[in-house]
Design an enzyme around this catalytic site. Structure first.
Site, short mmCIF file in Angstrom:
data_model
loop_
_atom_site.label_atom_id
_atom_site.label_comp_id
_atom_site.label_asym_id
_atom_site.label_seq_id
_atom_site.Cartn_x
_atom_site.Cartn_y
_atom_site.Cartn_z
N LYS A 22 33.60 -8.37 10.20
CA LYS A 22 32.59 -9.57 10.16
C LYS A 22 32.14 -9.42 8.79
CE LYS A 22 28.53 -9.78 12.21
NZ LYS A 22 27.33 -10.39 10.74
N ASN A 23 31.35 -8.70 8.60
CA ASN A 23 30.71 -8.71 6.92
C ASN A 23 30.88 -8.75 5.78
OD1 ASN A 23 28.16 -9.10 9.08
ND2 ASN A 23 27.38 -7.17 9.09
N CYS A 115 15.74 -15.87 11.84
CA CYS A 115 16.33 -15.00 12.81
C CYS A 115 15.42 -14.51 14.14
CB CYS A 115 17.92 -14.89 12.80
SG CYS A 115 18.12 -12.73 11.86
N ARG A 120 14.11 -12.93 6.40
CA ARG A 120 15.02 -13.34 6.20
C ARG A 120 15.22 -14.17 4.58
NH1 ARG A 120 19.28 -11.65 10.01
NH2 ARG A 120 20.47 -11.41 8.36
N ASP A 304 22.42 -1.45 11.21
CA ASP A 304 22.92 -2.73 12.04
C ASP A 304 23.80 -1.61 13.10
OD1 ASP A 304 24.54 -4.77 10.16
OD2 ASP A 304 22.30 -5.22 10.59
N ARG A 396 29.26 -13.88 18.01
CA ARG A 396 29.25 -13.19 17.17
C ARG A 396 30.27 -12.13 16.00
NH1 ARG A 396 23.75 -15.70 14.28
NH2 ARG A 396 25.23 -15.34 12.70
C1 EPZ Z 1 23.17 -8.60 5.85
O1 EPZ Z 1 22.58 -9.28 5.86
C2 EPZ Z 1 24.43 -8.06 7.04
N1 EPZ Z 1 25.31 -9.92 7.00
C3 EPZ Z 1 23.31 -8.02 8.04
O2 EPZ Z 1 23.66 -7.91 9.40
C4 EPZ Z 1 22.71 -6.78 7.92
O3 EPZ Z 1 21.49 -5.87 8.57
C5 EPZ Z 1 21.88 -7.03 6.33
O4 EPZ Z 1 23.12 -6.97 5.30
C6 EPZ Z 1 21.23 -5.75 6.00
O5 EPZ Z 1 22.54 -4.20 5.89
C7 EPZ Z 1 26.08 -10.24 7.11
O6 EPZ Z 1 26.46 -8.96 5.89
C8 EPZ Z 1 26.33 -11.55 7.19
P1 EPZ Z 1 20.01 -8.24 2.87
P2 EPZ Z 1 21.74 -9.71 4.65
O7 EPZ Z 1 20.02 -9.23 1.81
O8 EPZ Z 1 22.70 -9.93 3.14
C9 EPZ Z 1 15.19 -8.57 2.02
C10 EPZ Z 1 24.74 -7.90 11.40
O9 EPZ Z 1 24.40 -7.46 12.25
N2 EPZ Z 1 15.72 -9.15 1.36
O10 EPZ Z 1 20.26 -7.00 2.75
O11 EPZ Z 1 20.48 -11.05 5.06
C11 EPZ Z 1 15.24 -9.24 3.90
O12 EPZ Z 1 14.25 -9.70 4.48
C12 EPZ Z 1 23.73 -8.77 10.36
O13 EPZ Z 1 25.87 -8.15 11.40
C13 EPZ Z 1 14.76 -10.62 0.58
O14 EPZ Z 1 13.31 -10.62 1.04
O15 EPZ Z 1 20.32 -8.80 4.28
C14 EPZ Z 1 15.29 -7.73 4.78
O16 EPZ Z 1 14.44 -7.24 4.20
C15 EPZ Z 1 22.63 -8.32 11.06
N3 EPZ Z 1 14.54 -11.66 0.10
C16 EPZ Z 1 16.50 -6.74 3.37
O17 EPZ Z 1 15.88 -7.41 1.97
C17 EPZ Z 1 16.59 -11.81 -0.05
O18 EPZ Z 1 16.55 -12.42 -1.03
C18 EPZ Z 1 17.77 -6.72 3.45
O19 EPZ Z 1 18.13 -8.04 3.63
C19 EPZ Z 1 17.36 -11.23 0.05
C20 EPZ Z 1 16.76 -9.91 1.09
#
Ligand code: EPZ
Length: 419
Positions: A22-23, A115, A120, A304, A396
């Site tokens: 998915k990711n 969410c 996020r 995850d 999902r």
């Molecule tokens: C991706 O989400 C994945 N989703 C998530 O999988 C996964 O848990 C996550 O990466 C971490 O590995 C997809 O790929 C579609 P991040 P993403 O930006 O990109 C903070 C699942 O279950 N952050 O790496 O949204 C954020 O709050 C889903 O398949 C900022 O502060 O994750 C978090 O604490 C859930 N500012 C951390 O970084 C930003 O602009 C990591 O988030 C972006 C992120």
């Protein structure tokens, strides 16, 4: 709304095949926005989020179809707006921002809400794109971005290794004028898959999988054919299913090279996991032992898989500490597991899990994708019947989960709430 009805206590045995990731599929499908040509994809999983992404591509004007694991994105004129009604159902829609700015020099994307697992924010996405010359303002809940002279190569560093932020910046940089150097990028395998896809389309990307990615911008990206990598989180979920049911599963099409942290923890807990016949053979011959988990960006232990490992700790002997370092609210599964008899104490971003007790079936509710998957695992391990409600969260990210688990002996079926 649908639920899963599970009668637990049955050791799962047999072969189970992992679907496309998915990711990886979500950003790689979005990347077609930046491609001037038709794109053919293979190994595309049958998931709710994929159908949402396909709907978004069609709304943007790229006629997109999916059938039997294959997707095709036709070429064509595009709009620039990702509407609220769609983005509110899938936060990852924000991944259209980078490719739209690169290709159309303008984008209007509904600001994704938070969410269940956290706020996020997308500040790092916007900062990276601003470094490349984009200007943003927030209008009525929409992010409106413009770069009338096109994007320019830049040298910048992320405040934290954000997966989505890295993906948006990477897709944008491919068509920027000049060279872009991005530091402190995320190293997830899905980013490597995205970079490999973009290079197949004619991009010049180096360093994917390391903390520094360099992109030399090109005039245009060309259509191609590409197969999505297998889903390492679905694979990890199946390995845990073998452990908590005391069965033996051959997990096929398993990206084991990307799963060292998960496989290491499962072996530390006493599972036997061996490379065999193009997959991983997983079993738990002796009682499981508790381990400590601390989630980290890749190649550390993936957030995850945190909820799923917590179920394994419930079934193991001894106590284990789970530390969630990535998201601020990713323990929504805990109270549901406690209703099944688990002994878990949460203190801020840590949870102490005392195992050695048999879980009991109960009606529980999924709050998010991986919490839902964890509750299915708990139902498979528990004595008696478990009803997991709101399984649309699970749909999902898990492709035909009921069929796959039933095929290896699980007593699980989908029921509609009206039933
Ligand atoms: C991706 O989400 C994945 N989703 C998530 O999988 C996964 O848990 C996550 O990466 C971490 O590995 C997809 O790929 C579609 P991040 P993403 O930006 O990109 C903070 C699942 O279950 N952050 O790496 O949204 C954020 O709050 C889903 O398949 C900022 O502060 O994750 C978090 O604490 C859930 N500012 C951390 O970084 C930003 O602009 C990591 O988030 C972006 C992120």
């Amino acid at each position: 709304m649908d639920s899963f009805l599970i009668r637990g206590g049955i050791p799962l045995k047999g072969e189970i095949t992992v679907s496309g990731s998915k990711n990886a599929a979500l950003p790689i499908l979005m990347a077609s926005i930046a491609v001037d040509g038709e794109v053919h994809y293979g190994n595309v999983p049958d998931l709710r989020d994929i159908r949402t992404t396909i709907r978004l591509l069609n709304i943007l004007g790229r006629q997109t179809t999916w059938k039997d694991g294959h997707a095709c994105v036709c070429n064509g004129e595009m709009g620039i707006e990702a509407p609220y009604d769609l983005v509110k159902t899938m936060r990852a829609s924000v991944l259209c921002l980078g490719p739209l700015l690169a290709r159309k020099r303008e984008a209007r994307v509904s600001l994704p809400g938070g969410c269940a697992i956290g706020a996020r924010p997308v500040d790092q996405h916007l900062l990276a794109l601003e470094e490349m010359g984009a200007h943003f303002d927030l209008q009525n809940g929409y992010i409106h971005g413009v770069c009338p002279d096109g994007l320019k190569g830049a040298h910048f560093s992320f405040a934290m290794p954000t997966v989505g932020g890295t993906e948006n910046a990477l897709m944008a940089a491919c068509l920027a004028q000049g060279e872009t150097v991005m530091e402190n990028v995320a190293r997830e395998p899905e980013i490597v898959d995205l970079a490999n896809f973009l290079n197949r389309c004619g991009a010049h990307i180096e360093g994917q999988g390391s903390s520094v990615i360099t992109v030399r911008g090109v005039e245009r990206l060309y259509g191609c054919s590409y197969d999505i990598m297998p889903d390492r989180i679905e694979a990890g979920t199946f390995l845990v299913a073998a452990g908590v049911t005391g069965g033996e599963l051959l997990v096929k099409n398993c990206p084991s090279g990307d799963m060292a942290a998960v496989i290491g923890k499962l072996r530390e807990a006493g599972m036997v996991i061996e490379e065999q016949q193009g997959g991983l053979l997983a079993s738990a011959p002796s009682p499981l032992k508790s381990v400590d988990i601390s989630t980290q960006p890749h190649p550390g232990f993936p957030t995850d898989m945190q909820a799923q490992l917590m179920v394994l700790l419930c079934c193991a002997e001894g106590s284990g500490m789970v530390k969630e370092n990535i998201f601020e609210n990713r323990f929504m599964h805990v109270q549901e597991l406690v209703r099944m008899g688990a002994d878990i104490q949460v203190n801020g971003s840590s949870a102490l899990v005392r195992g050695g007790r048999k879980l009991e079936g109960a009606p529980v509710m999924a709050s998010d994708l991986r919490a839902g998957a964890a509750l299915v695992l708990a139902g498979l391990a528990a004595e008696g019947e478990t009803k997991v409600q709101r399984v649309y969260h699970i749909d999902r990210g898990y492709d035909h989960l009921v069929d796959k688990l039933s095929a290896v002996g699980a007593d699980i079926r989908r029921v509609n709430e009206q039933d």
